[in-house]
Design an enzyme around this catalytic site. Structure first.
Site, PDB file in Angstrom:
ATOM      1  N   ASP A   1       0.847  -1.204   0.000  1.00  0.00           N
ATOM      2  CA  ASP A   1       0.000   0.000   0.000  1.00  0.00           C
ATOM      3  C   ASP A   1       0.879   1.248   0.000  1.00  0.00           C
ATOM      4  O   ASP A   1       1.618   1.475   0.948  1.00  0.00           O
ATOM      5  CB  ASP A   1      -0.900  -0.040   1.246  1.00  0.00           C
ATOM      6  CG  ASP A   1      -1.690   1.246   1.433  1.00  0.00           C
ATOM      7  OD1 ASP A   1      -1.863   1.994   0.445  1.00  0.00           O
ATOM      8  OD2 ASP A   1      -2.125   1.502   2.573  1.00  0.00           O
TER       9      ASP A   1
ATOM     10  N   ASN B   1      -0.174   4.537  -0.252  1.00  0.00           N
ATOM     11  CA  ASN B   1      -0.713   5.822   0.216  1.00  0.00           C
ATOM     12  C   ASN B   1      -1.445   5.748   1.561  1.00  0.00           C
ATOM     13  O   ASN B   1      -2.158   6.673   1.936  1.00  0.00           O
ATOM     14  CB  ASN B   1      -1.636   6.421  -0.848  1.00  0.00           C
ATOM     15  CG  ASN B   1      -2.846   5.533  -1.099  1.00  0.00           C
ATOM     16  OD1 ASN B   1      -2.901   4.401  -0.605  1.00  0.00           O
ATOM     17  ND2 ASN B   1      -3.811   6.034  -1.844  1.00  0.00           N
TER      18      ASN B   1
ATOM     19  N   ASP C   1      -3.986   4.037   2.732  1.00  0.00           N
ATOM     20  CA  ASP C   1      -5.429   3.831   2.922  1.00  0.00           C
ATOM     21  C   ASP C   1      -5.746   2.383   3.303  1.00  0.00           C
ATOM     22  O   ASP C   1      -6.911   1.995   3.404  1.00  0.00           O
ATOM     23  CB  ASP C   1      -6.223   4.245   1.671  1.00  0.00           C
ATOM     24  CG  ASP C   1      -5.915   3.372   0.476  1.00  0.00           C
ATOM     25  OD1 ASP C   1      -5.002   2.509   0.575  1.00  0.00           O
ATOM     26  OD2 ASP C   1      -6.572   3.535  -0.570  1.00  0.00           O
TER      27      ASP C   1
ATOM     28  N   ASP D   1      -1.870  -1.213  -3.778  1.00  0.00           N
ATOM     29  CA  ASP D   1      -2.173  -0.461  -4.996  1.00  0.00           C
ATOM     30  C   ASP D   1      -1.047  -0.595  -6.020  1.00  0.00           C
ATOM     31  O   ASP D   1      -0.007  -1.206  -5.745  1.00  0.00           O
ATOM     32  CB  ASP D   1      -2.446   1.012  -4.655  1.00  0.00           C
ATOM     33  CG  ASP D   1      -1.400   1.564  -3.697  1.00  0.00           C
ATOM     34  OD1 ASP D   1      -0.199   1.379  -3.981  1.00  0.00           O
ATOM     35  OD2 ASP D   1      -1.778   2.127  -2.646  1.00  0.00           O
TER      36      ASP D   1
ATOM     37  N   ASP E   1      -5.504 -10.498 -15.539  1.00  0.00           N
ATOM     38  CA  ASP E   1      -6.643 -11.384 -15.343  1.00  0.00           C
ATOM     39  C   ASP E   1      -7.747 -10.972 -16.311  1.00  0.00           C
ATOM     40  O   ASP E   1      -7.941  -9.787 -16.561  1.00  0.00           O
ATOM     41  CB  ASP E   1      -7.147 -11.251 -13.901  1.00  0.00           C
ATOM     42  CG  ASP E   1      -7.442 -12.591 -13.273  1.00  0.00           C
ATOM     43  OD1 ASP E   1      -8.267 -13.334 -13.844  1.00  0.00           O
ATOM     44  OD2 ASP E   1      -6.865 -12.904 -12.210  1.00  0.00           O
TER      45      ASP E   1
ATOM     46  N   ASP F   1     -10.206 -16.253 -16.304  1.00  0.00           N
ATOM     47  CA  ASP F   1     -10.996 -16.732 -15.177  1.00  0.00           C
ATOM     48  C   ASP F   1     -12.104 -17.687 -15.640  1.00  0.00           C
ATOM     49  O   ASP F   1     -12.851 -17.370 -16.575  1.00  0.00           O
ATOM     50  CB  ASP F   1     -11.622 -15.507 -14.487  1.00  0.00           C
ATOM     51  CG  ASP F   1     -12.233 -15.836 -13.146  1.00  0.00           C
ATOM     52  OD1 ASP F   1     -11.476 -16.236 -12.248  1.00  0.00           O
ATOM     53  OD2 ASP F   1     -13.456 -15.676 -12.997  1.00  0.00           O
TER      54      ASP F   1
ATOM     55  N   GLU G   1      -8.034 -20.685 -16.657  1.00  0.00           N
ATOM     56  CA  GLU G   1      -8.448 -21.347 -15.424  1.00  0.00           C
ATOM     57  C   GLU G   1      -9.568 -22.283 -15.865  1.00  0.00           C
ATOM     58  O   GLU G   1     -10.705 -21.872 -16.047  1.00  0.00           O
ATOM     59  CB  GLU G   1      -8.948 -20.361 -14.366  1.00  0.00           C
ATOM     60  CG  GLU G   1      -9.189 -21.066 -13.038  1.00  0.00           C
ATOM     61  CD  GLU G   1     -10.148 -20.331 -12.106  1.00  0.00           C
ATOM     62  OE1 GLU G   1     -10.074 -20.550 -10.897  1.00  0.00           O
ATOM     63  OE2 GLU G   1     -10.993 -19.551 -12.589  1.00  0.00           O
TER      64      GLU G   1
ATOM     65  N   HIS H   1      -4.788 -17.184  -4.966  1.00  0.00           N
ATOM     66  CA  HIS H   1      -5.616 -16.353  -4.077  1.00  0.00           C
ATOM     67  C   HIS H   1      -6.891 -17.067  -3.634  1.00  0.00           C
ATOM     68  O   HIS H   1      -7.644 -16.529  -2.829  1.00  0.00           O
ATOM     69  CB  HIS H   1      -5.967 -15.054  -4.788  1.00  0.00           C
ATOM     70  CG  HIS H   1      -6.809 -15.304  -6.008  1.00  0.00           C
ATOM     71  ND1 HIS H   1      -6.326 -15.969  -7.130  1.00  0.00           N
ATOM     72  CD2 HIS H   1      -8.105 -15.042  -6.274  1.00  0.00           C
ATOM     73  CE1 HIS H   1      -7.298 -16.083  -8.010  1.00  0.00           C
ATOM     74  NE2 HIS H   1      -8.386 -15.518  -7.526  1.00  0.00           N
ATOM     75  N   ASP H   2      -7.162 -18.265  -4.178  1.00  0.00           N
ATOM     76  CA  ASP H   2      -8.354 -19.030  -3.775  1.00  0.00           C
ATOM     77  C   ASP H   2      -8.014 -20.192  -2.848  1.00  0.00           C
ATOM     78  O   ASP H   2      -8.896 -20.972  -2.474  1.00  0.00           O
ATOM     79  CB  ASP H   2      -9.044 -19.634  -5.015  1.00  0.00           C
ATOM     80  CG  ASP H   2      -9.631 -18.592  -5.944  1.00  0.00           C
ATOM     81  OD1 ASP H   2      -9.953 -17.483  -5.471  1.00  0.00           O
ATOM     82  OD2 ASP H   2      -9.774 -18.896  -7.147  1.00  0.00           O
TER      83      ASP H   2
END
Ligand code: ISL
Ligand code: CA
Length: 541
Positions: free
Chosen positions: A21, A23, A25, A29, A98, A199, A253, A321-322
């Protein structure tokens, strides 16, 4: 042998929300990614798979796209994206984006129009049907909800969504819709991207008439929406319209792929270049991923063998990520030693096979599953829905989420031991793993014996060895239930890999004067190599 670029490079998957990150928040990013490119280059990475960065309401963390051609505000701007691309290319790192085209967000302008006005041309971009006896048009279940249909009161019709309610499926039979998708893909290619990870691409074609699945109640119906004959028409058309003539790569995928149908999409190079198969990811689940069952090394060995033989070029991955974190799932986090040794061994077991490695962010420092204690810590729609649908068996669901929940792999990358692991100066969107003081990039980068430095060494060995890139594969010691071992050979050169998946010491039938390329937890015992628990040996012979 002439290799394609995607056969020679090691990929690294970035989940932008949790990478870095810039910035404060609390959300990773694009500028955060740019700040870490020297790190990825140092690691030896040759290509990135970047999870979705398009505008999205984040019902499914970016896999619900509201606008295919703008960047999610939280991640930055189009200029930031162009900057990322050029900084990557400056370092000779390719970028694979993706591509989520089985569905859009229900906030995509096509769907907004489609829902508002049934006579609009966008209505037919999606899949709408009349109900049957006041119920859904068929009995299909979705990945995230009991029924795959949602009712629209205004028009008295239902729309199909194989995932969340806010992810309506696109109607691939509509040529206008297809052409808009192809135009969009070409637009990204023209900006300079090097390929796409597609995907759930195997699900885009649905069986004519949308027939019921077998059985009572709601049921998964892969026989009616995976690998349908029309899929091949669409992929061939897409290839012709978008991929042909470009030096690019498309990896699908391919949900519900098996060794029988795999070559229908990667066989002749006219559809996909690579595919992701999930047999290994299903190895510790009974029927559903949530019914946990213990890892069986023999089954693992059969799956590897089957896939290495079934297709010409595999993707090699332990996680994404799954999926949960690999060292928690298939290694051992019992002690510091077993964590470190097993993480290295798993890397060797997978990434010296024949194919293209995909390392998931954080894996290179041995990041572990998250010790969730209550549901307010969860962010993933799949886990949240599972809990709300399992009130009669909460303990079962919670156990499943701890072991397999997708949030396990989505916690922030642990860069150092400062506040929030150096991921963000703000309040992270999902909690940082409390073990970040012990497990982080900074502490490993200067430690020669770290998992991180081992990954770097392994990648470099692989990148520079023709036998490991192009050599044939042959599994040995097939009946051993503690060791996974295989050979790679090319011309008269051979490399042999031994991985100890057990807690036992194993003396190998290999004299200790044989030249070794890698030896982890491996010693000389009476003139033979011996592997300590989770040890690994790679020799040249
Ligand atoms: O995550 C899974 C199991 O828990 C998979 O079944 C997953 O839903 C499937 O592999 C499809 O995944 C992809 O499409 C989904 C998205 O949620 C995933 O993050 C993505 O990788 C819908 O777009
Ligand atoms: Ca940010």
């Amino acid at each position: 042998m002439e290799n394609k670029w995607w056969q020679k490079r090691v990929f690294y998957q970035i989940y932008p929300r949790s990478f870095s990150d810039s910035n404060g928040d609390g959300i990773g990013d694009i500028n955060g990614i740019i700040s870490k490119l020297d790190y990825l280059k140092w690691l030896g990475i040759g290509a990135i798979w970047l999870c979705p960065v398009y505008d999205s309401p984040n019902e499914d963390m970016g896999y619900d796209i509201r606008n295919y051609e703008t960047i999610m505000q939280e991640f930055g701007t189009m200029d930031d994206f162009k900057n990322l691309l050029s900084e990557l290319h400056k370092r000779d790192i390719k970028l694979v984006m993706d591509l989520v085209v089985n569905h859009t967000s229900d906030e995509h302008k096509w769907f907004v129009e489609a829902r508002k006005d049934p006579s609009s041309k966008y209505r037919n971009y999606y899949i709408w049907r009349k109900g049957k006896d006041g119920k859904e048009p068929n009995n299909w279940s979705s990945f995230f909800t009991p029924s795959a249909w949602t009712y629209d009161k205004e028009s008295d019709e239902w729309y199909l969504h194989l995932f969340a309610e806010k992810q309506p499926d696109l109607n691939w039979e509509n040529a206008d819709m297809r052409n808009e998708i192809y135009r969009m893909i070409n637009h990204w290619f023209d900006l300079g991207v090097d390929g796409f990870r597609m995907d759930v691409i195997s699900l885009i074609a649905k069986a004519p008439g949308l027939p019921n699945a077998k059985g009572d109640g709601y049921n998964m119906a892969p026989e009616h929406f995976a690998f349908q004959p029309k899929l091949h028409d669409y992929l061939r058309e897409m290839r012709k319209e978008c991929f042909d003539g470009r030096d690019c790569m498309c990896v699908g995928e391919t949900t519900f792929v098996n060794t029988e149908n795999a070559n229908t999409v990667v066989g002749d190079g006219r559809e996909l270049d690579l595919l992701f198969q999930f047999d290994l990811m299903d190895i510790d689940g009974e029927n559903t991923k949530w019914n946990l069952k213990p890892f069986d090394l023999k089954e693992f060995k059969r799956i590897i063998d089957k896939w290495q033989k079934a297709i010409k070029w595999n993707t090699l991955f332990w996680s994404n990520h799954d999926q949960p974190r690999v060292v928690s799932r298939f290694g051992s986090t019992e002690t510091y030693d077993s964590w470190k040794t097993s993480a290295k061994m798993l890397a060797v077991a997978m990434y010296l096979l024949k194919g293209t490695p995909f390392i998931y962010q954080g894996e290179e420092i041995g990041m572990t599953n998250y010790p969730f204690v209550d549901e307010t810590q969860l962010r993933d729609i799949e886990s949240i829905n599972l809990l709300s649908q399992s009130s009669d068996r909460r303990d079962w669901a919670w156990k499943g989420i701890l072991a397999k929940g997708r949030d396990n792999a989505r916690t922030p990358i642990q860069w150092d031991d400062s506040i929030n692991a150096g991921f963000s100066l703000g309040n992270p969107w999902i909690e940082v793993n409390p073990n970040y003081k012990n497990i982080n990039v900074k502490s490993q980068i200067n430690d020669d014996d770290s998992i991180l430095n081992f990954y770097r060494e392994l990648i470099s060995i692989r990148n520079n060895n023709d036998v490991l890139i192009n050599g044939d594969y042959r599994q040995i010691m097939f009946d051993d239930d503690r060791l996974f071992a295989y050979e790679r050979f090319l011309d008269n050169r051979k490399i042999t890999i031994y991985c100890n998946f057990s807690k036992d010491e194993i003396v190998l039938d290999v004299a200790s004067d044989v030249e070794k390329i890698i030896g982890i937890a491996c010693k000389n015992k009476n003139g033979y190599y011996a592997l300590s628990p989770y040890g690994t040996l790679v020799i040249k012979n």
